[in-house]
Design a protein around this motif. Structure first.
Motif, PDB file in Angstrom:
ATOM      1  N   ARG A   1       1.105  -1.200  -0.345  1.00 30.71           N
ATOM      2  CA  ARG A   1       0.054   0.325   0.008  1.00 30.71           C
ATOM      3  C   ARG A   1       0.586   1.089   0.165  1.00 30.71           C
ATOM      4  NH1 ARG A   1      -5.491  -1.101   1.428  1.00 30.71           N
ATOM      5  NH2 ARG A   1      -5.629  -3.583   2.048  1.00 30.71           N
ATOM      6  N   SER A   2       0.936   2.105  -0.279  1.00 29.13           N
ATOM      7  CA  SER A   2       1.365   3.194  -0.958  1.00 29.13           C
ATOM      8  C   SER A   2       0.304   4.887  -0.755  1.00 29.13           C
ATOM      9  CB  SER A   2       1.625   3.401  -1.942  1.00 29.13           C
ATOM     10  OG  SER A   2       1.241   3.014  -2.925  1.00 29.13           O
ATOM     11  N   CYS A   3       0.955   5.789  -0.838  1.00 29.90           N
ATOM     12  CA  CYS A   3      -0.082   7.358  -1.168  1.00 29.90           C
ATOM     13  C   CYS A   3      -0.703   6.734  -2.244  1.00 29.90           C
ATOM     14  CB  CYS A   3       0.948   8.082  -1.520  1.00 29.90           C
ATOM     15  SG  CYS A   3       1.363   8.660  -0.132  1.00 29.90           S
ATOM     16  N   LEU A   4      -0.130   5.903  -3.993  1.00 26.60           N
ATOM     17  CA  LEU A   4      -0.828   6.406  -4.250  1.00 26.60           C
ATOM     18  C   LEU A   4      -1.940   5.595  -4.039  1.00 26.60           C
ATOM     19  CD1 LEU A   4      -1.003   6.266  -8.194  1.00 26.60           C
ATOM     20  CD2 LEU A   4       0.201   4.418  -7.999  1.00 26.60           C
ATOM     21  N   SER A   5      -1.740   4.259  -3.485  1.00 25.70           N
ATOM     22  CA  SER A   5      -2.805   3.467  -3.669  1.00 25.70           C
ATOM     23  C   SER A   5      -4.385   4.150  -3.362  1.00 25.70           C
ATOM     24  CB  SER A   5      -2.610   2.190  -2.979  1.00 25.70           C
ATOM     25  OG  SER A   5      -2.369   2.157  -1.329  1.00 25.70           O
ATOM     26  N   ASN A   6      -4.366   4.863  -1.608  1.00 23.57           N
ATOM     27  CA  ASN A   6      -4.723   5.618  -1.316  1.00 23.57           C
ATOM     28  C   ASN A   6      -5.106   6.910  -2.022  1.00 23.57           C
ATOM     29  OD1 ASN A   6      -5.901   7.994   0.169  1.00 23.57           O
ATOM     30  ND2 ASN A   6      -5.207   7.259   1.662  1.00 23.57           N
ATOM     31  N   LEU A   7      -4.738   7.154  -2.553  1.00 20.30           N
ATOM     32  CA  LEU A   7      -5.565   8.216  -3.587  1.00 20.30           C
ATOM     33  C   LEU A   7      -6.763   7.476  -4.280  1.00 20.30           C
ATOM     34  CD1 LEU A   7      -1.695  10.084  -4.485  1.00 20.30           C
ATOM     35  CD2 LEU A   7      -4.321  11.423  -3.691  1.00 20.30           C
ATOM     36  N   LEU A   8      -5.503   6.668  -5.734  1.00 19.14           N
ATOM     37  CA  LEU A   8      -6.615   5.431  -6.936  1.00 19.14           C
ATOM     38  C   LEU A   8      -7.654   5.764  -6.171  1.00 19.14           C
ATOM     39  CD1 LEU A   8      -3.578   3.006  -8.037  1.00 19.14           C
ATOM     40  CD2 LEU A   8      -5.004   5.207  -9.535  1.00 19.14           C
ATOM     41  N   SER A   9      -8.124   4.428  -4.883  1.00 19.60           N
ATOM     42  CA  SER A   9      -8.964   4.323  -4.172  1.00 19.60           C
ATOM     43  C   SER A   9     -10.048   5.452  -3.907  1.00 19.60           C
ATOM     44  CB  SER A   9      -8.534   3.891  -2.762  1.00 19.60           C
ATOM     45  OG  SER A   9      -8.122   2.414  -2.855  1.00 19.60           O
ATOM     46  N   PHE A  10      -9.474   6.782  -4.069  1.00 19.21           N
ATOM     47  CA  PHE A  10     -10.311   7.803  -3.157  1.00 19.21           C
ATOM     48  C   PHE A  10     -10.621   8.169  -4.683  1.00 19.21           C
ATOM     49  CE2 PHE A  10      -9.778  12.581  -3.373  1.00 19.21           C
ATOM     50  CZ  PHE A  10     -10.970  13.060  -3.059  1.00 19.21           C
ATOM     51  N   LEU A  11     -10.325   7.969  -5.689  1.00 19.63           N
ATOM     52  CA  LEU A  11     -10.446   9.586  -6.576  1.00 19.63           C
ATOM     53  C   LEU A  11     -11.615   8.213  -7.763  1.00 19.63           C
ATOM     54  CD1 LEU A  11      -7.088  10.936  -7.991  1.00 19.63           C
ATOM     55  CD2 LEU A  11      -9.258  12.036  -7.322  1.00 19.63           C
ATOM     56  N   ASP A  12     -11.139   7.147  -7.482  1.00 21.33           N
ATOM     57  CA  ASP A  12     -12.354   5.892  -8.251  1.00 21.33           C
ATOM     58  C   ASP A  12     -13.757   5.459  -7.504  1.00 21.33           C
ATOM     59  OD1 ASP A  12     -12.975   3.582 -10.155  1.00 21.33           O
ATOM     60  OD2 ASP A  12     -12.924   2.462  -7.664  1.00 21.33           O
ATOM     61  N   MET A  13     -13.774   6.186  -6.282  1.00 20.23           N
ATOM     62  CA  MET A  13     -15.093   6.224  -5.566  1.00 20.23           C
ATOM     63  C   MET A  13     -15.464   7.515  -6.457  1.00 20.23           C
ATOM     64  SD  MET A  13     -15.563   6.454  -1.487  1.00 20.23           S
ATOM     65  CE  MET A  13     -14.212   6.012  -1.094  1.00 20.23           C
ATOM     66  N   VAL A  14     -14.927   9.016  -6.113  1.00 21.15           N
ATOM     67  CA  VAL A  14     -15.470   9.918  -6.576  1.00 21.15           C
ATOM     68  C   VAL A  14     -15.641  10.113  -8.028  1.00 21.15           C
ATOM     69  CG1 VAL A  14     -14.977  12.395  -6.827  1.00 21.15           C
ATOM     70  CG2 VAL A  14     -13.807  11.517  -4.937  1.00 21.15           C
ATOM     71  N   SER A  15     -15.140   9.285  -8.795  1.00 20.49           N
ATOM     72  CA  SER A  15     -15.044  10.180  -9.738  1.00 20.49           C
ATOM     73  C   SER A  15     -16.434   8.863 -10.973  1.00 20.49           C
ATOM     74  CB  SER A  15     -13.728   9.656 -10.952  1.00 20.49           C
ATOM     75  OG  SER A  15     -13.865   7.970 -10.641  1.00 20.49           O
ATOM     76  N   SER A  16     -16.379   7.558  -9.530  1.00 18.40           N
ATOM     77  CA  SER A  16     -17.549   6.603  -9.973  1.00 18.40           C
ATOM     78  C   SER A  16     -18.602   6.962  -9.785  1.00 18.40           C
ATOM     79  CB  SER A  16     -17.513   5.251  -9.776  1.00 18.40           C
ATOM     80  OG  SER A  16     -18.817   4.323  -9.846  1.00 18.40           O
ATOM     81  N   GLY A  17     -18.717   7.905  -8.336  1.00 17.53           N
ATOM     82  CA  GLY A  17     -20.374   9.115  -8.008  1.00 17.53           C
ATOM     83  C   GLY A  17     -20.368  10.155  -8.671  1.00 17.53           C
ATOM     84  N   LEU A  18     -19.660  10.528  -9.712  1.00 11.63           N
ATOM     85  CA  LEU A  18     -19.973  11.579  -9.926  1.00 11.63           C
ATOM     86  C   LEU A  18     -20.351  10.605 -11.702  1.00 11.63           C
ATOM     87  CD1 LEU A  18     -16.959  14.248  -9.936  1.00 11.63           C
ATOM     88  CD2 LEU A  18     -19.120  14.057  -8.974  1.00 11.63           C
ATOM     89  N   ASP A  19     -20.104  10.293 -11.804  1.00 13.46           N
ATOM     90  CA  ASP A  19     -19.885   8.942 -13.509  1.00 13.46           C
ATOM     91  C   ASP A  19     -21.592   9.166 -13.246  1.00 13.46           C
ATOM     92  OD1 ASP A  19     -19.422   9.025 -15.822  1.00 13.46           O
ATOM     93  OD2 ASP A  19     -19.961   6.868 -15.260  1.00 13.46           O
ATOM     94  N   LYS A  20     -22.941   8.722 -12.091  1.00 11.97           N
ATOM     95  CA  LYS A  20     -23.626   8.128 -12.008  1.00 11.97           C
ATOM     96  C   LYS A  20     -24.126   9.701 -11.153  1.00 11.97           C
ATOM     97  CE  LYS A  20     -21.945   4.005 -10.127  1.00 11.97           C
ATOM     98  NZ  LYS A  20     -21.462   2.977  -9.448  1.00 11.97           N
ATOM     99  N   ARG A  21     -24.248  10.837 -11.661  1.00 10.28           N
ATOM    100  CA  ARG A  21     -25.293  11.616 -11.346  1.00 10.28           C
ATOM    101  C   ARG A  21     -24.875  11.600 -10.065  1.00 10.28           C
ATOM    102  NH1 ARG A  21     -26.903   9.835 -15.990  1.00 10.28           N
ATOM    103  NH2 ARG A  21     -26.745  11.713 -17.769  1.00 10.28           N
ATOM    104  N   CYS A  22     -24.100  11.305  -9.151  1.00  6.33           N
ATOM    105  CA  CYS A  22     -24.242  11.319  -7.002  1.00  6.33           C
ATOM    106  C   CYS A  22     -23.304  12.963  -7.513  1.00  6.33           C
ATOM    107  CB  CYS A  22     -23.668  11.175  -6.763  1.00  6.33           C
ATOM    108  SG  CYS A  22     -24.641   9.220  -6.876  1.00  6.33           S
ATOM    109  N   ASN A  23     -23.629  13.611  -6.237  1.00  8.22           N
ATOM    110  CA  ASN A  23     -22.593  14.905  -5.505  1.00  8.22           C
ATOM    111  C   ASN A  23     -21.611  13.979  -4.354  1.00  8.22           C
ATOM    112  OD1 ASN A  23     -23.635  17.284  -7.117  1.00  8.22           O
ATOM    113  ND2 ASN A  23     -24.820  17.221  -6.177  1.00  8.22           N
ATOM    114  N   MET A  24     -20.658  14.777  -4.260  1.00  8.50           N
ATOM    115  CA  MET A  24     -19.160  13.512  -3.355  1.00  8.50           C
ATOM    116  C   MET A  24     -19.200  15.118  -2.223  1.00  8.50           C
ATOM    117  SD  MET A  24     -19.725  11.138  -4.723  1.00  8.50           S
ATOM    118  CE  MET A  24     -17.727  10.170  -3.583  1.00  8.50           C
ATOM    119  N   ASP A  25     -19.124  15.149  -1.188  1.00  7.14           N
ATOM    120  CA  ASP A  25     -18.174  16.408  -0.437  1.00  7.14           C
ATOM    121  C   ASP A  25     -16.930  15.320   0.022  1.00  7.14           C
ATOM    122  OD1 ASP A  25     -20.398  17.432  -0.585  1.00  7.14           O
ATOM    123  OD2 ASP A  25     -20.932  17.706   1.133  1.00  7.14           O
ATOM    124  N   VAL A  26     -16.460  15.752   0.815  1.00 10.32           N
ATOM    125  CA  VAL A  26     -14.923  14.993   1.157  1.00 10.32           C
ATOM    126  C   VAL A  26     -14.758  16.387   2.281  1.00 10.32           C
ATOM    127  CG1 VAL A  26     -12.378  14.478   0.524  1.00 10.32           C
ATOM    128  CG2 VAL A  26     -13.867  14.887  -1.369  1.00 10.32           C
TER     129      VAL A  26
END
Length: 545
Positions: A159-184
């Motif tokens: 695990r690394s900074c990259l694995s953290n960022l990929l998990s985060f951005l995958d969650m956010v981009s997938s949510g936006l693609d499904k027309r969901c808003n995301m708060d961080v």
């Protein structure tokens, strides 16, 4: 100066309240696994640890340098093994192992303010050797029994900074693609490593199945620690360390992971951690979602109060992502969180619109600064010398975690590539040549090719289980089509938005599916890299978008 630094560093320690000791959640269950009470090691273990010492590391307050220890490692192995065994068996830690010379490392802000420096403890090299033996046993126990939550990406193998960022951005981009808003919500602990209360930490270690001699030794290692600050050969007086895990120690990071492990227990939204860097991510659309997010923030504040940690609320920030985001107001400890349009997350600039242009500007700016420093400092224009400098201190700024922010706009790609253009023109005799010819002479790839190569290497690590992030989190094998090629072809899902279409887990699918069978079946990362190099020779433009 040393006295002022030490006075400030000592002032941030926690005075632990032992009248009302909380009981941690029992994460370890004796029925499922064996608790860690004793640690087995022998002279060969000690010799391997001695052999791994680095000569350039600083010595501790005992004055024993790693260079000396390396020179006499054969003679030291047996005595040290006896010393370590006796220390663990009797639960006694030599005073030299509990003293530290503290080196203040500047972070950012005003250099005249003590709070803008991080205290790094320089401790006994011999003590660190035994710490590493203890650390290895703790990590094996925690990972084998899956006691550390998957939300933690710091100080963990695979695990690394990259694995953290990929998990985060995958969650956010997938949510936006499904027309969901995301708060961080980006959370900031105040002096996290220095404020860990020792008795509460020991209770959490016990809850993770760490008991007996091991727990007793750690308790003794944490007790009666002293430190002094050294600057330019002058030292402050010694001061008593009343809390925290030493920054710069071998054992400290693992102990901190155990302490913060239950931070996200009972939360409704997702928490991602890299040591103490923490963010809370959730989908929001109505008032119910806002209440859930606020309730999670209240729970986090309650956790901090219970375990005597502190959030620096002034530095905790809320980012609102999505065109129709309602921009709810959140509070922590009765104070509203500061809304932000962009935030530095593990070294990457994240923007509320999820575009990477600002990160490209930032990366190119840092790389150009380093190129300018090389140009001013080194008179030689010998390509062999310059390439070594370029690969060491320039290119890492352009390639750090690129799987998370690889640009797809032409203007951003060109901005990044211009840094390498500038470098290749610095080399003697190449300024008049075309860019691709200069690269061929220097044996370099374009930065665009290297980013796409890096994507494939990351997929391969997941596919082969070399990454702790499961392959199925990002990808789905396509078993429906029987076409020529390798057996690990991926299914590509439809994406509505560009930020999803060009995200790592989507953009890499086509190039991965086009790999040769020999590449996918490679037995190691190095052999996979060799296959990619061969494909670049035989398939022109394979790594270009």
């Amino acid at each position: 100066m040393a006295r002022e630094f030490n006075k400030f560093f000592l002032s941030v320690f926690t005075t632990e309240n032992t009248d009302h000791m909380p009981i941690p959640e029992a994460i370890f269950h004796e029925d499922d696994a064996e608790e860690l009470c004793d640690i087995q090691f022998d002279a060969s273990t000690v010799y391997r640890k001695l052999n791994k010492l680095r000569e350039d590391k600083a010595m501790g307050a005992d004055g024993l340098s790693p260079r000396l220890l390396l020179l006499i490692k054969e003679q030291l192995t047996v005595p040290l093994n006896m010393l370590f065994r006796k220390s663990l068996d009797e639960g006694q830690v030599p005073e030299d192992w509990r003293t530290a010379n503290v080196c203040p490392i500047f972070k950012k802000g005003k250099k005249s303010a003590c709070e803008n420096y991080r205290p790094i403890s320089l401790t006994s090299q011999i003590g660190k050797i035994f710490e590493s033996i203890i650390r290895d046993a703790l990590v094996e126990h925690l990972e084998k029994n899956r006691l550390i939550k998957d939300s933690q990406h710091g100080f963990r193998t695979g695990r690394s900074c990259l694995s953290n960022l990929l998990s985060f951005l995958d969650m956010v981009s997938s949510g936006l693609d499904k027309r969901c808003n995301m708060d961080v919500v980006y959370l900031d602990f105040a002096k996290a490593f220095d404020k860990v209360p020792h008795k509460r930490l020991l209770e959490k270690l016990r809850a993770h199945g760490i008991r007996g001699r091991t727990l007793l030794w750690i308790k003794e290692w944490l007790s009666n620690r002293t430190q002094r600050v050294g600057l330019n050969g002058l030292f402050s007086d010694w001061g008593l360390v009343s809390s925290g895990v030493p920054q710069g120690s071998i054992l400290g990071p693992v102990l901190f992971l155990v302490f913060i492990n239950d931070l996200d227990c009972g939360l409704m939204n997702t928490v991602l951690k890299f040591a103490d860097d923490t963010k809370l991510v959730g989908k929001v659309g109505d008032d119910k979602d806002r209440l859930n997010m606020q309730q999670d923030l209240d729970s986090l504040t309650g956790w901090a109060n219970k375990w005597q940690m502190q959030f620096n609320v002034a530095k905790c920030k809320a980012m609102y992502i999505g065109h129709s985001n309602p921009h709810f107001t959140y509070e922590m400890a009765g104070k509203p969180l500061v809304p932000v349009e962009h935030e530095k997350d593990l070294g990457i600039l994240i923007e509320g619109n999820m575009k990477v242009s600002a990160q490209c500007v930032c990366a190119a700016g840092k790389a150009n600064q380093m190129l300018g420093m090389i140009k001013r400092t080194f008179k030689s224009r010998n390509p062999d010398i310059l390439i070594h400098l370029y690969k060491t201190i320039v290119r890492p700024h352009l390639e750090y975690a690129t799987a998370a922010w690889s640009p797809h706009y032409i203007k951003d790609r060109e901005l990044i590539e211009r840094v390498q253009h500038r470098f290749t023109r610095m080399c003697k005799g190449l300024a008049s040549m075309e860019y691709m010819e200069r690269l061929q002479r220097l044996g370099l790839w374009t930065l665009e090719e290297r980013r796409n190569r890096s994507d494939l290497i990351e997929v391969f690590r997941m596919y082969r289980g070399l990454s702790a992030t499961p392959f199925t989190v990002f990808f789905e094998l396509d078993n429906t089509r029987k076409t020529r090629g390798h057996e690990a072809k991926l299914r590509k899902h439809h994406s509505r938005l560009d930020i999803r279409r060009y995200f790592f887990s989507v953009r890499v699918v086509g190039r991965w599916n086009a790999l040769s069978e020999e590449a996918v079946r490679a037995i190691s990362i190095n052999s996979f890299k060799r296959e990619l190099t061969q494909m670049r020779r035989t398939r022109t433009g394979f790594f270009m978008d």
